[in-house]
Write a protein that holds these residues in place. Sequence first.
Motif, PDB file in Angstrom:
ATOM      1  N   ALA A  56       0.883  -1.165   0.000  1.00 22.53           N
ATOM      2  CA  ALA A  56       0.000   0.000   0.000  1.00 22.53           C
ATOM      3  C   ALA A  56       0.916   1.210   0.000  1.00 22.53           C
ATOM      4  O   ALA A  56       1.968   1.190   0.663  1.00 22.53           O
ATOM      5  CB  ALA A  56      -0.907   0.005   1.228  1.00 22.53           C
ATOM      6  N   PRO A  57       0.584   2.261  -0.739  1.00 22.95           N
ATOM      7  CA  PRO A  57       1.451   3.451  -0.752  1.00 22.95           C
ATOM      8  C   PRO A  57       1.686   3.974   0.670  1.00 22.95           C
ATOM      9  O   PRO A  57       0.777   3.947   1.508  1.00 22.95           O
ATOM     10  CB  PRO A  57       0.654   4.456  -1.600  1.00 22.95           C
ATOM     11  CG  PRO A  57      -0.224   3.607  -2.455  1.00 22.95           C
ATOM     12  CD  PRO A  57      -0.583   2.415  -1.630  1.00 22.95           C
ATOM     13  N   PHE A  58       2.895   4.446   0.915  1.00 26.93           N
ATOM     14  CA  PHE A  58       3.235   4.880   2.268  1.00 26.93           C
ATOM     15  C   PHE A  58       2.345   6.033   2.738  1.00 26.93           C
ATOM     16  O   PHE A  58       1.916   6.060   3.893  1.00 26.93           O
ATOM     17  CB  PHE A  58       4.712   5.292   2.345  1.00 26.93           C
ATOM     18  CG  PHE A  58       5.130   5.736   3.723  1.00 26.93           C
ATOM     19  CD1 PHE A  58       5.164   4.834   4.767  1.00 26.93           C
ATOM     20  CD2 PHE A  58       5.469   7.059   3.969  1.00 26.93           C
ATOM     21  CE1 PHE A  58       5.536   5.232   6.048  1.00 26.93           C
ATOM     22  CE2 PHE A  58       5.844   7.461   5.243  1.00 26.93           C
ATOM     23  CZ  PHE A  58       5.882   6.549   6.279  1.00 26.93           C
ATOM     24  N   LEU A  59       2.059   6.993   1.853  1.00 27.32           N
ATOM     25  CA  LEU A  59       1.190   8.106   2.235  1.00 27.32           C
ATOM     26  C   LEU A  59      -0.217   7.620   2.547  1.00 27.32           C
ATOM     27  O   LEU A  59      -0.887   8.158   3.445  1.00 27.32           O
ATOM     28  CB  LEU A  59       1.160   9.159   1.121  1.00 27.32           C
ATOM     29  CG  LEU A  59       2.443   9.958   0.912  1.00 27.32           C
ATOM     30  CD1 LEU A  59       2.282  10.954  -0.237  1.00 27.32           C
ATOM     31  CD2 LEU A  59       2.845  10.701   2.189  1.00 27.32           C
ATOM     32  N   THR A  60      -0.667   6.611   1.835  1.00 22.79           N
ATOM     33  CA  THR A  60      -1.966   6.013   2.152  1.00 22.79           C
ATOM     34  C   THR A  60      -1.937   5.361   3.523  1.00 22.79           C
ATOM     35  O   THR A  60      -2.894   5.446   4.305  1.00 22.79           O
ATOM     36  CB  THR A  60      -2.342   4.968   1.079  1.00 22.79           C
ATOM     37  OG1 THR A  60      -2.471   5.618  -0.182  1.00 22.79           O
ATOM     38  CG2 THR A  60      -3.630   4.256   1.436  1.00 22.79           C
ATOM     39  N   ASN A  61      -0.820   4.721   3.834  1.00 23.91           N
ATOM     40  CA  ASN A  61      -0.657   4.093   5.142  1.00 23.91           C
ATOM     41  C   ASN A  61      -0.728   5.128   6.267  1.00 23.91           C
ATOM     42  O   ASN A  61      -1.236   4.849   7.360  1.00 23.91           O
ATOM     43  CB  ASN A  61       0.681   3.352   5.187  1.00 23.91           C
ATOM     44  CG  ASN A  61       0.916   2.644   6.502  1.00 23.91           C
ATOM     45  OD1 ASN A  61       0.261   1.650   6.810  1.00 23.91           O
ATOM     46  ND2 ASN A  61       1.855   3.149   7.303  1.00 23.91           N
ATOM     47  N   LEU A  62      -0.224   6.349   6.008  1.00 20.07           N
ATOM     48  CA  LEU A  62      -0.288   7.409   7.012  1.00 20.07           C
ATOM     49  C   LEU A  62      -1.726   7.811   7.327  1.00 20.07           C
ATOM     50  O   LEU A  62      -2.012   8.313   8.417  1.00 20.07           O
ATOM     51  CB  LEU A  62       0.488   8.642   6.535  1.00 20.07           C
ATOM     52  CG  LEU A  62       2.007   8.520   6.460  1.00 20.07           C
ATOM     53  CD1 LEU A  62       2.620   9.821   5.978  1.00 20.07           C
ATOM     54  CD2 LEU A  62       2.594   8.121   7.806  1.00 20.07           C
ATOM     55  N   ALA A  63      -2.630   7.602   6.378  1.00 21.30           N
ATOM     56  CA  ALA A  63      -4.040   7.921   6.596  1.00 21.30           C
ATOM     57  C   ALA A  63      -4.789   6.757   7.233  1.00 21.30           C
ATOM     58  O   ALA A  63      -5.577   6.950   8.168  1.00 21.30           O
ATOM     59  CB  ALA A  63      -4.706   8.305   5.273  1.00 21.30           C
ATOM     60  N   LEU A  64      -4.539   5.535   6.748  1.00 22.59           N
ATOM     61  CA  LEU A  64      -5.366   4.395   7.132  1.00 22.59           C
ATOM     62  C   LEU A  64      -4.947   3.750   8.445  1.00 22.59           C
ATOM     63  O   LEU A  64      -5.804   3.387   9.261  1.00 22.59           O
ATOM     64  CB  LEU A  64      -5.354   3.349   6.014  1.00 22.59           C
ATOM     65  CG  LEU A  64      -5.871   3.824   4.648  1.00 22.59           C
ATOM     66  CD1 LEU A  64      -5.873   2.668   3.649  1.00 22.59           C
ATOM     67  CD2 LEU A  64      -7.260   4.428   4.781  1.00 22.59           C
ATOM     68  N   SER A  65      -3.640   3.599   8.663  1.00 22.68           N
ATOM     69  CA  SER A  65      -3.209   2.924   9.896  1.00 22.68           C
ATOM     70  C   SER A  65      -3.572   3.716  11.157  1.00 22.68           C
ATOM     71  O   SER A  65      -3.973   3.105  12.155  1.00 22.68           O
ATOM     72  CB  SER A  65      -1.710   2.617   9.846  1.00 22.68           C
ATOM     73  OG  SER A  65      -0.937   3.773   9.607  1.00 22.68           O
ATOM     74  N   PRO A  66      -3.486   5.075  11.179  1.00 21.76           N
ATOM     75  CA  PRO A  66      -3.949   5.788  12.371  1.00 21.76           C
ATOM     76  C   PRO A  66      -5.439   5.594  12.631  1.00 21.76           C
ATOM     77  O   PRO A  66      -5.858   5.511  13.793  1.00 21.76           O
ATOM     78  CB  PRO A  66      -3.634   7.253  12.063  1.00 21.76           C
ATOM     79  CG  PRO A  66      -2.541   7.215  11.065  1.00 21.76           C
ATOM     80  CD  PRO A  66      -2.828   6.003  10.238  1.00 21.76           C
ATOM     81  N   LEU A  67      -6.244   5.514  11.570  1.00 19.89           N
ATOM     82  CA  LEU A  67      -7.675   5.283  11.760  1.00 19.89           C
ATOM     83  C   LEU A  67      -7.922   3.928  12.408  1.00 19.89           C
ATOM     84  O   LEU A  67      -8.786   3.794  13.288  1.00 19.89           O
ATOM     85  CB  LEU A  67      -8.399   5.360  10.414  1.00 19.89           C
ATOM     86  CG  LEU A  67      -8.506   6.746   9.773  1.00 19.89           C
ATOM     87  CD1 LEU A  67      -9.166   6.635   8.395  1.00 19.89           C
ATOM     88  CD2 LEU A  67      -9.291   7.710  10.658  1.00 19.89           C
ATOM     89  N   ALA A  68      -7.157   2.918  12.000  1.00 19.67           N
ATOM     90  CA  ALA A  68      -7.299   1.595  12.607  1.00 19.67           C
ATOM     91  C   ALA A  68      -6.861   1.616  14.067  1.00 19.67           C
ATOM     92  O   ALA A  68      -7.480   0.983  14.932  1.00 19.67           O
ATOM     93  CB  ALA A  68      -6.484   0.566  11.819  1.00 19.67           C
ATOM     94  N   ILE A  69      -5.781   2.358  14.365  1.00 14.05           N
ATOM     95  CA  ILE A  69      -5.310   2.471  15.744  1.00 14.05           C
ATOM     96  C   ILE A  69      -6.357   3.174  16.606  1.00 14.05           C
ATOM     97  O   ILE A  69      -6.635   2.765  17.739  1.00 14.05           O
ATOM     98  CB  ILE A  69      -3.972   3.229  15.793  1.00 14.05           C
ATOM     99  CG1 ILE A  69      -2.868   2.387  15.148  1.00 14.05           C
ATOM    100  CG2 ILE A  69      -3.591   3.572  17.234  1.00 14.05           C
ATOM    101  CD1 ILE A  69      -1.551   3.111  14.992  1.00 14.05           C
ATOM    102  N   LEU A  70      -6.968   4.227  16.060  1.00 10.34           N
ATOM    103  CA  LEU A  70      -8.014   4.937  16.792  1.00 10.34           C
ATOM    104  C   LEU A  70      -9.214   4.029  17.043  1.00 10.34           C
ATOM    105  O   LEU A  70      -9.826   4.085  18.118  1.00 10.34           O
ATOM    106  CB  LEU A  70      -8.445   6.181  16.009  1.00 10.34           C
ATOM    107  CG  LEU A  70      -7.412   7.308  15.927  1.00 10.34           C
ATOM    108  CD1 LEU A  70      -7.894   8.404  14.979  1.00 10.34           C
ATOM    109  CD2 LEU A  70      -7.131   7.897  17.312  1.00 10.34           C
TER     110      LEU A  70
END
Length: 340
Positions: free
Chosen positions: A258-272
């Motif tokens: 997954a693109p790294f910038l996309t990961n910056l958006a999606l992984s924090p949402l999963a953590i939240l």
Amino acid sequence: MKRLISICVSLLILALIYWRIDFQGLIAVFRNSNLPWMMISLGMVIPITMITAWRLQQLMPSTLSEAMVGAKVEPMGVNLPSEPRSESLTFLEANKLILAASSLNMVLPSKMGDIAKAYFMQERGHLTGAMALSLVVFEKTCDMLSLLLWCVFGLLLYPQGDWLFGVMTFSVGLGLVLGIAILSVPRFARSFFKVLQTIAPKKLKAKLGKMSYAWQDMHDYFWQDKWNLTKIALTSIFIWFLHLLQIWFFILALNAYAPFLTNLALSPLAILAGLLPLTFAGVGTRDAALILFYQPYFDAATGAALGLLCTSRYFLPAIGGLPFLEQYLSFAKQAKQKQG
């Protein structure tokens, strides 16, 4: 009872996830994983813990004001004297505190292990009472704001700009603004604590009052040293960059992408999602969020495997903290016996 319910909810969500996906496919994902990337990603727990411990050292005030000294807190139900005490926190001791708190966070609800860390800091003579508690809350607030900052950054660049992600971007951005206001505007922080005292149970009102005063001292301490404040802020942002980088490395270790910038958006949402007080250590809700958010990039079996690896981010420090936890709990027991 609450902990038992949260464990049951986690197990139920995991059962639903594994029932709907190909379990053999999940095994195959791990079997075909990239071993070097797996070792690198799991090993990142060590530098993240060490940098977090260094930040805790930098958070420690060099001097204590009278307001700091006079306040005390009993996060584990033990009444302690409020005599002035302040001993330097070594790097080794800071690492032990971080790891021991990680162990307690796995068994106590609502990240109470971090509150217990404040008690241990008080008992070991590093800080007194409410000052120790406010420092820990300040530390966790910096963590949350850094996570929200990276999440907003990623969401603003996320290509799928539908209404759902628009609502999430607005919500996360609002949380970021409110958090910054609590840290930087004393009047807003006082109003915030007053609101909490109004809605809090009677047993917590007095502690929130003490914490409000200690928070003001903490604010004065950090804002009078702009360089140290900047150092703490940048360190917190860098720590969470490493957390999110670790999750991206997990994806590479699973031979997915997954693109790294996309990961910056999606992984924090999963953590939240994992921070919601519904499940045990976020297990289940975080896994489901990862599968949902990353479905444009890889299948559900890979998403479930990513969820297990993300859970390891919490279990590995917790396991590493077990030897130190026994040591700190013995201090608490001795203090309770002295009071008895």
